[in-house]
Design a protein around this motif. Structure first.
Motif, PDB file in Angstrom:
ATOM      1  N   TYR A   5       1.200  -5.771  -9.597  1.00 20.89           N
ATOM      2  CA  TYR A   5       1.212  -4.697  -8.603  1.00 20.89           C
ATOM      3  C   TYR A   5      -0.084  -3.908  -8.717  1.00 20.89           C
ATOM      4  CZ  TYR A   5       2.353  -0.362  -6.230  1.00 20.89           C
ATOM      5  OH  TYR A   5       2.337   0.713  -5.388  1.00 20.89           O
ATOM      6  N   ALA A   6      -0.748  -3.719  -7.594  1.00 23.94           N
ATOM      7  CA  ALA A   6      -1.950  -2.884  -7.560  1.00 23.94           C
ATOM      8  C   ALA A   6      -2.033  -2.233  -6.185  1.00 23.94           C
ATOM      9  CB  ALA A   6      -3.197  -3.712  -7.817  1.00 23.94           C
ATOM     10  N   GLU A   7      -2.552  -1.034  -6.188  1.00 18.88           N
ATOM     11  CA  GLU A   7      -2.754  -0.358  -4.916  1.00 18.88           C
ATOM     12  C   GLU A   7      -4.094   0.347  -4.932  1.00 18.88           C
ATOM     13  OE1 GLU A   7      -0.635   3.663  -4.436  1.00 18.88           O
ATOM     14  OE2 GLU A   7       0.745   2.463  -5.649  1.00 18.88           O
ATOM     15  N   ALA A   8      -4.617   0.552  -3.750  1.00 25.31           N
ATOM     16  CA  ALA A   8      -5.877   1.273  -3.584  1.00 25.31           C
ATOM     17  C   ALA A   8      -5.784   2.014  -2.263  1.00 25.31           C
ATOM     18  CB  ALA A   8      -7.056   0.312  -3.584  1.00 25.31           C
ATOM     19  N   GLY A   9      -6.477   3.104  -2.192  1.00 30.06           N
ATOM     20  CA  GLY A   9      -6.479   3.875  -0.955  1.00 30.06           C
ATOM     21  C   GLY A   9      -7.841   4.490  -0.698  1.00 30.06           C
ATOM     22  N   VAL A  10      -8.191   4.567   0.574  1.00 27.30           N
ATOM     23  CA  VAL A  10      -9.450   5.189   0.979  1.00 27.30           C
ATOM     24  C   VAL A  10      -9.206   6.041   2.214  1.00 27.30           C
ATOM     25  CG1 VAL A  10     -10.967   3.404   0.037  1.00 27.30           C
ATOM     26  CG2 VAL A  10     -10.148   3.192   2.363  1.00 27.30           C
ATOM     27  N   TRP A  66      -6.340   4.743   4.606  1.00 27.50           N
ATOM     28  CA  TRP A  66      -5.867   3.376   4.466  1.00 27.50           C
ATOM     29  C   TRP A  66      -5.329   3.186   3.060  1.00 27.50           C
ATOM     30  CZ3 TRP A  66      -5.334   0.896   8.769  1.00 27.50           C
ATOM     31  CH2 TRP A  66      -6.220   1.105   9.820  1.00 27.50           C
ATOM     32  N   GLU A  67      -4.211   2.519   2.941  1.00 28.92           N
ATOM     33  CA  GLU A  67      -3.670   2.180   1.632  1.00 28.92           C
ATOM     34  C   GLU A  67      -3.414   0.682   1.610  1.00 28.92           C
ATOM     35  OE1 GLU A  67      -0.794   4.422  -1.234  1.00 28.92           O
ATOM     36  OE2 GLU A  67       0.398   3.272   0.208  1.00 28.92           O
ATOM     37  N   TYR A  68      -3.906   0.050   0.548  1.00 32.08           N
ATOM     38  CA  TYR A  68      -3.732  -1.386   0.366  1.00 32.08           C
ATOM     39  C   TYR A  68      -2.823  -1.590  -0.841  1.00 32.08           C
ATOM     40  CZ  TYR A  68      -8.370  -0.483   2.299  1.00 32.08           C
ATOM     41  OH  TYR A  68      -9.422   0.033   3.001  1.00 32.08           O
ATOM     42  N   ILE A  69      -1.813  -2.418  -0.667  1.00 28.72           N
ATOM     43  CA  ILE A  69      -0.862  -2.685  -1.750  1.00 28.72           C
ATOM     44  C   ILE A  69      -0.773  -4.196  -1.939  1.00 28.72           C
ATOM     45  CG2 ILE A  69       1.501  -2.420  -2.551  1.00 28.72           C
ATOM     46  CD1 ILE A  69       1.685   0.050  -0.691  1.00 28.72           C
ATOM     47  N   PHE A  70      -1.012  -4.636  -3.165  1.00 31.41           N
ATOM     48  CA  PHE A  70      -0.880  -6.047  -3.517  1.00 31.41           C
ATOM     49  C   PHE A  70       0.302  -6.185  -4.464  1.00 31.41           C
ATOM     50  CE2 PHE A  70      -1.799  -9.696  -6.267  1.00 31.41           C
ATOM     51  CZ  PHE A  70      -1.934 -10.682  -5.320  1.00 31.41           C
ATOM     52  N   VAL A  71       1.318  -6.889  -4.020  1.00 31.65           N
ATOM     53  CA  VAL A  71       2.511  -7.103  -4.836  1.00 31.65           C
ATOM     54  C   VAL A  71       2.827  -8.590  -4.842  1.00 31.65           C
ATOM     55  CG1 VAL A  71       4.950  -6.580  -5.161  1.00 31.65           C
ATOM     56  CG2 VAL A  71       3.449  -4.846  -4.235  1.00 31.65           C
ATOM     57  N   ASP A  72       2.635  -9.210  -6.006  1.00 33.33           N
ATOM     58  CA  ASP A  72       3.028 -10.593  -6.240  1.00 33.33           C
ATOM     59  C   ASP A  72       2.704 -11.527  -5.073  1.00 33.33           C
ATOM     60  OD1 ASP A  72       3.991 -12.529  -7.949  1.00 33.33           O
ATOM     61  OD2 ASP A  72       5.994 -12.460  -7.061  1.00 33.33           O
ATOM     62  N   GLY A  73       1.435 -11.549  -4.668  1.00 31.22           N
ATOM     63  CA  GLY A  73       1.013 -12.494  -3.646  1.00 31.22           C
ATOM     64  C   GLY A  73       1.166 -12.017  -2.226  1.00 31.22           C
ATOM     65  N   GLN A  74       1.368 -10.753  -2.027  1.00 32.80           N
ATOM     66  CA  GLN A  74       1.479 -10.211  -0.678  1.00 32.80           C
ATOM     67  C   GLN A  74       0.625  -8.956  -0.581  1.00 32.80           C
ATOM     68  OE1 GLN A  74       5.429  -8.968   0.429  1.00 32.80           O
ATOM     69  NE2 GLN A  74       5.085  -9.629   2.525  1.00 32.80           N
ATOM     70  N   GLN A 142     -10.541 -11.910  10.234  1.00 31.81           N
ATOM     71  CA  GLN A 142     -11.218 -11.270   9.113  1.00 31.81           C
ATOM     72  C   GLN A 142     -10.660  -9.854   8.986  1.00 31.81           C
ATOM     73  OE1 GLN A 142     -15.593 -11.723   8.881  1.00 31.81           O
ATOM     74  NE2 GLN A 142     -15.366 -12.550  10.951  1.00 31.81           N
ATOM     75  N   ILE A 143     -10.274  -9.473   7.787  1.00 26.05           N
ATOM     76  CA  ILE A 143      -9.761  -8.124   7.541  1.00 26.05           C
ATOM     77  C   ILE A 143     -10.675  -7.466   6.518  1.00 26.05           C
ATOM     78  CG2 ILE A 143      -7.836  -6.732   6.716  1.00 26.05           C
ATOM     79  CD1 ILE A 143      -6.922 -10.122   7.757  1.00 26.05           C
ATOM     80  N   TYR A 144     -11.333  -6.372   6.934  1.00 21.41           N
ATOM     81  CA  TYR A 144     -12.216  -5.629   6.037  1.00 21.41           C
ATOM     82  C   TYR A 144     -11.389  -4.588   5.301  1.00 21.41           C
ATOM     83  CZ  TYR A 144     -16.273  -7.339   8.737  1.00 21.41           C
ATOM     84  OH  TYR A 144     -17.223  -8.115   9.342  1.00 21.41           O
ATOM     85  N   PHE A 145     -11.590  -4.514   3.974  1.00 20.58           N
ATOM     86  CA  PHE A 145     -10.872  -3.523   3.178  1.00 20.58           C
ATOM     87  C   PHE A 145     -11.644  -3.240   1.902  1.00 20.58           C
ATOM     88  CE2 PHE A 145      -9.691  -7.297   1.074  1.00 20.58           C
ATOM     89  CZ  PHE A 145      -8.942  -7.046  -0.061  1.00 20.58           C
ATOM     90  N   GLU A 146     -11.202  -2.250   1.141  1.00 24.95           N
ATOM     91  CA  GLU A 146     -11.877  -1.820  -0.079  1.00 24.95           C
ATOM     92  C   GLU A 146     -10.884  -1.845  -1.255  1.00 24.95           C
ATOM     93  OE1 GLU A 146     -14.117   1.845   0.553  1.00 24.95           O
ATOM     94  OE2 GLU A 146     -14.060   1.374   2.697  1.00 24.95           O
ATOM     95  N   PRO A 147     -10.719  -3.004  -1.876  1.00 25.31           N
ATOM     96  CA  PRO A 147      -9.746  -3.110  -2.966  1.00 25.31           C
ATOM     97  C   PRO A 147     -10.259  -2.484  -4.253  1.00 25.31           C
ATOM     98  CG  PRO A 147     -10.919  -5.158  -2.729  1.00 25.31           C
ATOM     99  CD  PRO A 147     -11.394  -4.266  -1.617  1.00 25.31           C
ATOM    100  N   SER A 148      -9.320  -2.166  -5.137  1.00 19.07           N
ATOM    101  CA  SER A 148      -9.684  -1.697  -6.472  1.00 19.07           C
ATOM    102  C   SER A 148     -10.007  -2.912  -7.354  1.00 19.07           C
ATOM    103  CB  SER A 148      -8.535  -0.896  -7.076  1.00 19.07           C
ATOM    104  OG  SER A 148      -7.414  -1.725  -7.273  1.00 19.07           O
ATOM    105  N   GLU A 149     -10.612  -2.661  -8.492  1.00 23.35           N
ATOM    106  CA  GLU A 149     -10.926  -3.749  -9.424  1.00 23.35           C
ATOM    107  C   GLU A 149      -9.654  -4.431  -9.924  1.00 23.35           C
ATOM    108  OE1 GLU A 149     -13.888  -5.057 -10.138  1.00 23.35           O
ATOM    109  OE2 GLU A 149     -14.760  -3.653  -8.704  1.00 23.35           O
TER     110      GLU A 149
END
Length: 173
Positions: A5-10, A66-74, A142-149
């Protein structure tokens, strides 16, 4: 889901279009009240009040995060309007992803002609990554986004051949 689980927001920077829209809306209210005062029209005064109430209701929607959430392949791409209203704009299963690479990477050369969805902060100094994925019936985009490390490392762990590392700082817009 343990550890995946990881999330990032800008916060999205104000674009020229949104600034012009804000100025036009305020000018419309001021002119409506001005002409209502000059002509003595009660209809214009009521119209100015209605427009003013609509501005108060819509104004927070100009401030978008914008908030990006990565959870187990989604990956979920959400907007937060005015700091309170959340809406999921796009959800991508990582099986539908072709490549994740920094903007300007040669790994994206074959995908330059596809539609772009910009979910980035619109800042010049942002580290923008691009996800090329099949989105519903619309095909590849193409989806532009700014993920965390952390998000990038989890994506690389999930699908190492799909995620390219940042080896260039070159950007094409």
């Amino acid at each position: 889901m343990d550890g995946m689980y990881a999330e990032a927001g800008v916060k999205r920077a104000n674009s020229g279009k949104s600034l012009i829209l804000r100025v036009l809306v305020i000018a419309a209210v001021l002119f409506t009240f001005f002409f209502a005062g000059v002509t003595g029209s009660k209809i214009l005064f009521v119209l100015g009040l209605i427009i003013g109430c609509l501005i108060i209701w819509f104004w927070p929607r100009f401030n978008i995060e914008w908030e990006y959430i990565f959870v187990d392949g989604q990956i979920d791409f959400d907007t937060i309007s005015g700091g309170e209203k959340r809406k999921t704009r796009l959800r991508i299963d990582f099986e539908q992803v072709e490549v994740v690479a920094p903007l300007g990477s040669h790994a994206l050369d074959a995908y330059r002609h596809y539609r772009v969805r910009n979910y980035s902060s619109l800042r010049k100094d942002a580290k923008i990554y691009v996800v090329v994925a099949k989105v519903a019936e619309e095909g590849l985009e193409q989806i532009y986004f700014e993920p965390s490390e952390k998000m990038l490392s989890l994506m690389k762990e999930k699908a190492p051949r799909k995620v390219m590392s940042c080896n260039t700082d070159k950007r094409f817009m």
